[in-house]
Design an enzyme around this catalytic site. Structure first.
Site, PDB file in Angstrom:
ATOM      1  N   GLY A  93       0.850  -1.185   0.000  1.00  0.00           N
ATOM      2  CA  GLY A  93       0.000   0.000   0.000  1.00  0.00           C
ATOM      3  C   GLY A  93       0.877   1.224   0.000  1.00  0.00           C
ATOM      4  N   THR A 137       4.613  -2.260   3.031  1.00  0.00           N
ATOM      5  CA  THR A 137       4.362  -3.574   2.459  1.00  0.00           C
ATOM      6  C   THR A 137       3.873  -4.532   3.524  1.00  0.00           C
ATOM      7  OG1 THR A 137       6.286  -3.069   1.119  1.00  0.00           O
ATOM      8  CG2 THR A 137       5.376  -5.283   0.912  1.00  0.00           C
ATOM      9  N   VAL A 138       2.925  -5.349   3.151  1.00  0.00           N
ATOM     10  CA  VAL A 138       2.424  -6.345   4.106  1.00  0.00           C
ATOM     11  C   VAL A 138       2.968  -7.714   3.729  1.00  0.00           C
ATOM     12  CG1 VAL A 138       0.379  -7.410   5.093  1.00  0.00           C
ATOM     13  CG2 VAL A 138       0.308  -5.021   4.374  1.00  0.00           C
ATOM     14  N   ASP A 146      -7.892   6.681   7.202  1.00  0.00           N
ATOM     15  CA  ASP A 146      -7.765   6.199   5.818  1.00  0.00           C
ATOM     16  C   ASP A 146      -8.761   5.078   5.553  1.00  0.00           C
ATOM     17  OD1 ASP A 146      -5.009   4.956   3.739  1.00  0.00           O
ATOM     18  OD2 ASP A 146      -6.789   6.148   3.244  1.00  0.00           O
ATOM     19  N   LYS A 173       3.228  -5.759   8.754  1.00  0.00           N
ATOM     20  CA  LYS A 173       3.275  -4.606   7.860  1.00  0.00           C
ATOM     21  C   LYS A 173       4.549  -3.852   8.135  1.00  0.00           C
ATOM     22  CE  LYS A 173       0.566  -1.114   5.786  1.00  0.00           C
ATOM     23  NZ  LYS A 173      -0.709  -1.096   5.131  1.00  0.00           N
TER      24      LYS A 173
END
Lengths: 200, 941
Positions: free
Chosen positions: B50, B54-55, B169, B70
């Site tokens: 995202g 990064t996940v 968000d 994450k």
């Protein structure tokens, strides 16, 4: 010489020596990754890096004896990039993949995230995505990989003289792109930003 | 392997770098690289990326369980940013304390190689965005699933807000729908930046698209996703209500498809939000509309206008759509309680005053089932008046409701009839829509739209006197119930009839009248009588006029003037059309006009109907000029297209009778055009109109135009009833006659033969059309066969229509001609004398002339010259008067004159020469031409 080492490693890898390949990989992984990072989304990077290295082994004829391995590697990388763009743009019916004309941004290939700690870096990276892919490659290879003129010429498949001219023009275009993205009153040092960016 | 030395301190290869390298080495060279760790968690593979980081899929070796890690990208909390990191850790701790089924659980937060990572519960499933994309709109229960998710999301966020954590968000990509079906919010508060009032967000765009992230000027940090951001977020202000905004946008998108605010660039987007230009979903399903309305509130530009809190939003959603709630229609009959059900409900729930009447629209919404909405969405012409009707209804309903709550509320005995009136207006719509659905199609939508427009407006329910008269129930509850039932049945019958006339039965209408009389409820009796009277007119039942007169009288007495006008007008129609009692018809019309004065505007529909009935009456009396005049007067006003068409059609008919053919055709053509426009080119009304025009063209002596018209009629009729139908045969017959008038014998023969074939196949012997068709076909047969056919025609006509009927006379006339040709003069004389007698009686001047001419020939050839001569002279005089100088039909009288004066060869020859020189005469008057030619050569010879 390091260059001999690389060529030797390649020969040995082509002959089936996995260790040699691994060593070669470790030497150049970061460069290849840098090449792709600002041009495609992270999901694609891994695959393209792989294809590039595999391409080294498989394409016997392209390696000219007088060229450096890095040049050879970037040329393959650029080729893989072009193939990737062409397959994607034809699916999406967008602008045709012509690396000399279209930019990453125009082709809608923008990576979904931008790696930058400071705004200047982000600006630079975004500006790079606005110029044509070949100009972007040219600038990045020049600033980040410290490739020589003739070497860049090999990668882009143009003459060395053309590289000089294009570099000058590309810098100008990049400057324009940066200015468009900048806040008024903001200053920008291309050389400095490019230099620090290389390290990321 | 390290990167080349950069200018800034290098924290060493990050987690992603190491993982990527290890993965590639493994893929390229087959050996397993050393595992990458984030804290104690082993990084296994990338899940996604995202804007924040990064996940990865990871494993906790200690507890041996899978989880998600994450890794925040540098800058979004690197160790260089100690403030940011501290804040992040604080928030992670808050989230870790929060254990809510709809929030992804936070397990750990740490730093690895200078990068901050958050370890979270691993949710097997997909994002809401992916779920929405993978689930097509037509999946049943999709909306209720989305609603379920929305409630879960709202509850999760509500809990977070309670723990002082704001998400910032919220978007479909940040909501995970697990394989277990539960929704969980993820990526809380990870989009952080320093937000002083002095900062403003700067938008970085690529290619003009709405970007994925927005950066702040000084820190370069991402603070949200513009497509889902609230307007205050763009300005750097943020609180829990911003989460609400983002949530509503997210679920709007998930439920309906497109996001609520249009905008291809961020600037357009913000402009839409500020202007509150919401793209409402097109579905008319009441559940959808309810959902949209709840979400819409959360999309208000001003945060104070949104739901009070995330919890309030969750509650509003949890209340559920109208279809899941119990019906609220409780029409109280007791005087002690307010009659309005919604008010009773509202009183029970202590809602704020402006909201008390907020549910008034719901019964109207409930009328819209999915099937009905679907059917009507294809017909905007019908949808529009219905929508207006509904809006009007809701408006009146609301006003009445609000009035009841204020101090100046009308008394209960005034309110109750109003409510019943409104209920009936709505029921009418309900029954109408049900009938349309049962019919299966909305075409022709203009006709149906007219039906809707003819309904009394909901507005009329506020006219207290009239409404009270019509809608007050008897005090006796048992009786009141009977009235209600009758009302419903009557309304169903009436409305269904307008949609599909075939479904209503005469017997049922009578029964409704009986019931009304028994109950003694006059308003309904009047309506029932009116309904019955209409049916009786169609059945040509002479009782119609009386029924309708009674209906009118009752209505007038009750003060229901519009209904009285309607009934009187229909009574007039009954008098004129069914019984030919035109004076009585005129009397009823005058009554209607008087009553019309007492009706409020608009009155045009009633006026049009009045004029139309009057004109029909005039025409039936042969007063074509009066009919034309009254129609023309009415046409000076503005009318809706179908009304204008009807008036023009009648006018065309009147003008034709007056011999004003050009005008007739002009106005009838306009009527046909309007019909075609509004009903489609293949409607039977269009066919009738065109047929009438073509007949006038024939009268006018314009067979080409007539043929064109009949051909089009033929096409339509063929489409509507097929070619094996007497109506189709009738059109073929008309075409045959027209071709004959043009001189095209071949086509005429084909048409007439075809017509006869179909008539014989589809009609019984008694139908005169079978006889008439035979006469037409006989003209193409050789003499012996012609005689047989004509005798058949005559026999049929004499037996079923009478010896002196038109078809019989027509057959006799043709037989007479045939016998004449065969020189069987006695028979000819007999037949022609009878035919002449009939035509003289009915003053068919031209037919008289032809019969006289033929008879004169028959007599002359039997040497009965004394009688023959005057007949021939009369015939020729009349024919020359009525026909044009070169009409081929003149050959008959000219020939007759020649024969009757054959002792004066010069004169005879002159007549004959002239006759034979007539244009088209050989083809159009074949046998006569043959005989005349033979006679002439005899004369010469």
């Amino acid at each position: 010489m390091a260059e001999d080492d690389d060529r030797t490693l390649l020969e040995r890898w082509r002959a089936g020596d996995a260790e040699a390949g691994n060593a070669l990989f470790r030497s150049h992984f970061a460069s290849v990754r840098r090449f792709f990072r600002n041009k495609v989304s992270p999901d694609e990077v891994e695959d393209l890096i792989q294809r590039t290295f595999v391409g080294c082994v498989e394409s016997q004829e392209r390696f000219r004896e007088d060229a450096s391995f890095r040049t050879f590697l970037f040329a393959i990388a650029r080729n893989q990039l072009f193939k990737f763009f062409r397959s994607r743009t034809s699916q999406r019916n967008q602008v045709d993949a012509d690396l000399g004309v279209s930019s990453v941004a125009a082709m809608g290939m923008t990576p979904s995230s931008v790696v930058a700690a400071r705004q200047e870096h982000e600006l630079l990276l975004m500006a790079l995505q606005q110029v044509s892919v070949d100009d972007q490659t040219l600038l990045e290879l020049f600033y980040w990989e410290a490739l020589s003129g003739p070497e860049i010429a090999t990668v882009l498949d143009i003459s060395a003289g053309a590289v000089r001219v294009r570099l000058h023009r590309a810098r100008g275009k990049l400057q324009d792109a940066i200015e468009k993205l900048m806040n008024p009153g903001q200053s920008f040092d291309l050389e400095a930003a490019a230099g620090t960016l290389r390290g990321l | 392997m390290d990167e080349d030395t950069p200018a800034t301190p290098d924290p060493g290869p990050g987690i992603e770098t190491r993982r990527l390298q290890a993965a590639l080495e493994s893929r390229l060279f087959g050996h397993r690289a050393a595992p990458t760790f984030a804290g104690r968690f082993e990084v296994l593979g990338r899940l996604g990326q995202g804007a924040m980081g990064t996940v990865y899929r990871a494993r906790d070796p200690e507890l041996d369980r899978e989880l998600a890690v994450k890794v925040l990208r540098p800058g979004a909390g690197t160790t260089a940013d100690t403030d940011g990191t501290a804040r992040l850790r604080r928030e992670a701790r808050a989230l870790a304390r929060l254990s809510h089924p709809n929030v992804v659980e936070v397990l750990d937060v740490g730093v690895q190689d200078g990068q901050v990572f958050v370890a979270m519960e691993f949710v097997r499933g997909r994002t809401l965005a992916q779920w929405a994309e993978a689930t097509p709109q037509d999946v049943p229960d999709r909306l209720s699933r989305v609603l379920g998710f929305a409630i879960e999301a709202a509850q999760g966020l509500s809990a977070a807000h309670a723990a002082d954590v704001v998400h910032r968000d919220v978007k479909p990509q940040n909501m995970l729908v697990g394989d277990d079906g539960r929704l969980r919010l993820a990526d809380f508060g990870l989009a952080r930046g320093t937000l002083d009032d002095s900062l403003s967000a700067e938008v970085s765009t690529t290619g003009g698209d709405v970007p994925e992230h927005v950066t702040l000027s000084s820190t370069g940090m991402v603070v949200g996703t513009p497509a889902y951001m609230s307007p205050e977020q763009f300005e750097g202000r943020f609180d829990e209500r911003s989460d609400q905004f983002s949530l509503c946008v997210s679920f709007w998108e998930a439920a309906f498809g497109p996001r609520p605010f249009p905008g291809a660039t961020v600037h357009e987007l913000i402009a839409s939000v500020v202007a509150q230009r919401v793209r409402m979903p097109s579905s008319r399903d009441p559940d959808t509309r309810w959902f949209a309305s709840v979400l819409k509130r959360g999309l208000a530009e001003n945060p104070s206008d949104r739901h009070a809190s995330m919890a309030a939003l969750a509650e509003a959603l949890a209340e559920g759509p109208p279809s899941s709630r119990k019906p609220w229609l409780l029409w109280g009959t007791g005087a002690a309680t307010l009659a309005c059900g919604a008010l009773a409900v509202a009183a029970a729930s202590a809602a704020a005053p402006p909201q008390r009447c907020a549910t008034v629209a719901e019964p109207a919404d409930a009328v819209w089932t999915e099937k009905r909405s679907e059917l009507l969405s294809a017909a905007p012409a019908l949808w529009e008046p219905i929508d207006r009707y509904v809006q009007s209804w809701v408006g009146i309903r609301k006003t009445s409701c609000e009035a009841a709550w204020r101090n100046d509320a009308p008394a209960v005995d005034q309110l109750d009839p109003t409510m019943r009136c409104l209920q009936r207006r709505l029921d009418q719509l309900d029954v109408f829509l049900a009938a349309v659905v049962a019919r299966g199609t909305v075409e022709p939508s203009d006709e149906l739209a007219n039906v809707v427009r003819a309904w009394p407006s909901p507005q009329t329910c506020t006219h207290s006197d009239a409404v009270r008269a019509e809608f007050t129930l008897p005090a006796d509850p048992a009786l009141a119930q009977q009235v209600r039932l009758l009302e419903r049945d009557l309304m169903e019958d009436t409305v269904r009839e307008t949609v599909d006339p075939a479904t209503v039965s005469h017997a049922r209408s009578s029964e409704l009248v009986q019931r009304a009389r028994r109950i003694g409820h006059e308003p309904l009796l009047s309506l029932a009588l009116e309904h019955l009277g209409e049916r009786q007119i169609l059945a040509r039942d002479v009782a119609a006029a009386q029924t309708l007169t009674e209906a009118s009288q009752i209505a007038a007495r009750l003060g229901l003037f519009r209904a009285a006008v309607r009934a009187s007008t229909s009574a007039a129609s009954a008098f004129a059309v069914v019984e030919n009692r035109h004076e009585d018809a005129e009397r009823s019309l005058r009554e209607a006009e008087a009553l019309l004065q007492r009706v409020d505007e608009p009155r045009t529909a009633e006026q049009v109907e009045l004029t139309y009935v009057r004109a029909s009456s005039f025409l039936a009396q042969g007063r074509a000029a009066d009919a034309a005049e009254s129609l023309q007067a009415q046409l000076r006003n503005e009318h809706r297209p179908l009304d204008e068409a009807r008036l023009r059609e009648a006018l065309g008919s009147a003008l034709a009778k007056l011999g004003r053919y050009d005008e007739s055709i002009a106005t009838s053509s306009r009527a046909a055009e309007l019909y075609r426009l509004k009903l489609g080119p293949d409607h039977h009304v269009v066919a009738s109109a065109l047929n009438a025009i073509a007949l006038v063209e024939m009268e006018r002596g314009n067979p080409n135009a007539a043929i064109a018209g009949f051909t089009e009629v033929r096409r339509i009729v063929s489409k509507l009833v097929g070619e094996q139908h007497p109506i189709f045969a009738g059109v073929e017959g008309n075409l045959g006659t027209a071709y004959m008038a043009l001189g095209d014998r071949d086509r005429a023969e084909v048409a007439h033969r075809h017509a006869l074939e179909v008539f014989d196949a589809t009609l019984g012997e008694a139908d005169p059309q079978r006889s008439v068709a035979r006469v037409h076909v006989a003209a193409f047969l050789p003499p012996q066969e012609a005689e047989v056919m004509l005798n058949q025609a005559l026999a049929l006509a004499e037996e079923h229509s009478g010896a002196d009927s038109v078809p019989a006379t027509s057959a006799r006339s043709s037989l007479g001609e045939l016998y004449l040709h065969q020189k069987r003069f006695e028979r000819a004389e007999a037949a022609l004398r009878r035919s002449l007698e009939h035509h003289e009686r009915f003053q068919r001047k031209l037919r008289v002339a032809f019969d006289q001419a033929s008879l004169a020939r028959a007599l002359a050839l039997q040497d009965k010259l004394v009688e023959a001569r005057p007949l021939a002279e009369k015939a020729l005089t009349t024919a020359e008067e009525l026909l044009s100088a070169d009409a081929p039909e003149l050959i008959g009288p000219l020939f007759a004159a020649a024969v009757a004066h054959r002792d004066q060869p010069e004169r005879a020859r002159a007549w004959l020469t002239r006759a034979l020189a007539l244009p088209n005469v050989a083809s159009m008057q074949k046998t006569t031409h043959e005989d005349a030619t033979a006679f002439l050569s005899n004369l010469d010879g």
